[in-house]
Design a protein around this motif. Structure first.
Motif, PDB file in Angstrom:
ATOM      1  N   ASP A   1      -7.940   3.546   0.488  1.00  0.00           N
ATOM      2  CA  ASP A   1      -7.280   2.291   0.833  1.00  0.00           C
ATOM      3  C   ASP A   1      -8.391   1.263   1.033  1.00  0.00           C
ATOM      4  O   ASP A   1      -9.160   1.346   1.989  1.00  0.00           O
ATOM      5  N   ALA A   2      -8.457   0.318   0.093  1.00  0.00           N
ATOM      6  CA  ALA A   2      -9.541  -0.674   0.122  1.00  0.00           C
ATOM      7  C   ALA A   2      -9.071  -2.010   0.696  1.00  0.00           C
ATOM      8  O   ALA A   2      -9.743  -3.021   0.532  1.00  0.00           O
ATOM      9  N   THR A   3      -7.932  -2.006   1.390  1.00  0.00           N
ATOM     10  CA  THR A   3      -7.355  -3.263   1.885  1.00  0.00           C
ATOM     11  C   THR A   3      -8.328  -4.068   2.732  1.00  0.00           C
ATOM     12  O   THR A   3      -8.386  -5.284   2.634  1.00  0.00           O
TER      13      THR A   3
ATOM     14  N   VAL B   1       0.825  -1.211   0.000  1.00  0.00           N
ATOM     15  CA  VAL B   1       0.000   0.000   0.000  1.00  0.00           C
ATOM     16  C   VAL B   1       0.860   1.262   0.000  1.00  0.00           C
ATOM     17  O   VAL B   1       0.598   2.226  -0.716  1.00  0.00           O
TER      18      VAL B   1
ATOM     19  N   CYS C   1      -4.658  -1.288  -2.551  1.00  0.00           N
ATOM     20  CA  CYS C   1      -5.161  -2.475  -1.860  1.00  0.00           C
ATOM     21  C   CYS C   1      -4.051  -3.503  -1.717  1.00  0.00           C
ATOM     22  O   CYS C   1      -3.422  -3.877  -2.711  1.00  0.00           O
TER      23      CYS C   1
ATOM     24  N   SER D   1      -9.081   5.140   4.496  1.00  0.00           N
ATOM     25  CA  SER D   1      -9.435   3.719   4.422  1.00  0.00           C
ATOM     26  C   SER D   1     -10.939   3.618   4.284  1.00  0.00           C
ATOM     27  O   SER D   1     -11.682   4.237   5.052  1.00  0.00           O
TER      28      SER D   1
END
Ligand code: PLP
Length: 373
Positions: free
Chosen positions: A181-183, A89, A207, A152
């Motif tokens: 941030d789609a982690t 990321v 991600c 996020s």
């Protein structure tokens, strides 16, 4: 309303591909997701071919990055040409940060994950301003000075969802860009509109794939919207980000791929081999609706513990002593994590209603109830 039997049945086919330790309950996909068996098997074959010296690095390893790019693009409703392959990321955020001009103000949450914030803080040395505000108030703090809102979509420490639509609306009303941030969101919380395509107000998505995307560490993605492509310099340009990665590697002229592949970073080969299988399965499960029951399991966990469901696949449990509570969970065979003083539970397709009940039984006595409950 999905019934218990439906929830379990819809997950059963996917679950058959996993091998968590017998008797254990793994509720920690937010730390690292478990790989499906076909992922482990293809990596074992790749390891053996590496050891024997029989692998073709292009066809057996490197080109599988293209399959990963296509699968991730499908998962977020984007075109493959808008997705770059990055190892983490921070590399994605750092790339975007390099395009921010002096004087630009970036809005972030005051408790944002460091891999999102640090590359932006480093850009302060070039005159970029970073403005931290409460996560729930991001949209309200967007003003005419804002150039980028970075956040996020699902907070890793709380499972809370960002007010996506409000933030995107506020940003587009002042012409600010957005970086998500789609982690901890993908594949359970989407960035698509109801038409199934990524929201055009989103400029960047980063991600990491080693958590909810059930892939090895070293695999990550950076989505760059077509309108943002020329605003980001390919600061890490390398042979893999050239228009023909398998062509001549010894020319002095800068040549970068026409799309987001210009931000690719040379691939960690074996992780991408494994990820090509995990991501392909996730695309199938998404198409079959087999991922929806996971959020149902998270909702069930929240409700059984007297907590407000977050809408994500993460459940963050307030307890007086998180270490004591996780020890109790561990004694019951339940693997969980501690983040920000709370116990974090994160199911995936390999989880069952029985897993949820085991975790509830173990942790319920430790849950700190809100005052007045
Ligand atoms: C919100 C969030 N983003 C990203 C990451 C991973 O960051 P990186 O890929 O830079 O290691 C994590 C890891 O816990 C995270 O919680």
């Amino acid at each position: 309303m999905v019934t218990d039997t439906e929830t379990d049945a819809r997950l059963a086919a996917a679950r058959a591909l996993f091998d968590p330790a017998p008797g254990s309950v793994y509720l920690d996909a937010a730390t690292y997701g478990l790989p499906p068996r076909p992922t482990v098997e293809i990596m074992q074959r790749a390891l053996a071919a590496w050891q024997a010296g029989t692998a073709d690095w292009v066809d057996d390893w490197d080109r599988l990055g293209e399959a990963c790019r296509a699968h991730f693009a499908r998962l977020i409703g984007a075109a493959s040409a808008s997705v770059a392959l990055v190892p983490s990321v921070s590399v994605g955020v750092g790339t975007v940060a390099s395009g921010l001009e002096a004087g630009a103000t970036v809005l972030v949450a005051d408790d944002e994950f460091t891999s999102v914030v640090y590359p932006l803080l480093v850009a302060q040395a070039r005159g970029v301003r970073v403005r931290p505000v409460p996560f729930g108030e991001l949209a309200g703090h967007v003003d005419h000075t804002t150039r980028l809102v970075a956040f996020s979509l699902v907070q890793s420490q709380s499972g809370r969802l960002a007010a996506l639509d409000d933030i995107l609306a506020a940003a587009s009303s002042v012409g600010a860009q957005t970086l998500i941030d789609a982690t901890h969101a993908v594949p359970f919380v989407g960035v698509q509109t109801s038409a199934g395509e990524i929201d055009p107000r989103i400029d960047y998505v980063v991600c990491a794939a080693y958590k909810h995307l059930l892939s090895p560490r070293g695999v990550g993605f950076l989505y760059v919207a077509p309108q943002a492509l020329e605003r980001v310099p390919p600061i890490l340009a390398n042979w893999r980000s050239a228009s023909d990665p398998y062509g001549d590697h010894y020319t002095g002229d800068l040549d970068v791929a026409p799309g987001a592949a210009r931000f690719d970073v040379s691939l960690a080969w074996l992780p991408y081999v494994g990820a090509s299988v995990s991501l392909g399965l996730l695309v199938d499960w998404q198409r079959q609706g087999a991922l929806d029951p996971v959020r149902e399991l998270a909702r069930r966990l929240s409700e059984r513990l007297g907590l407000e469901p977050t809408g994500s696949s993460l459940v963050s449990v307030p307890v007086d002593d998180a270490e004591v509570a996780t020890r109790r969970l561990a004694e019951s065979g339940v693997r969980a994590a501690v983040r920000a003083g709370r116990v974090r539970l994160s199911p995936h397709v390999y989880s069952t209603l029985a897993d949820v009940e085991r975790a509830v039984d173990a942790i319920a006595p430790f849950v700190r109830q809100p005052v007045g409950r």
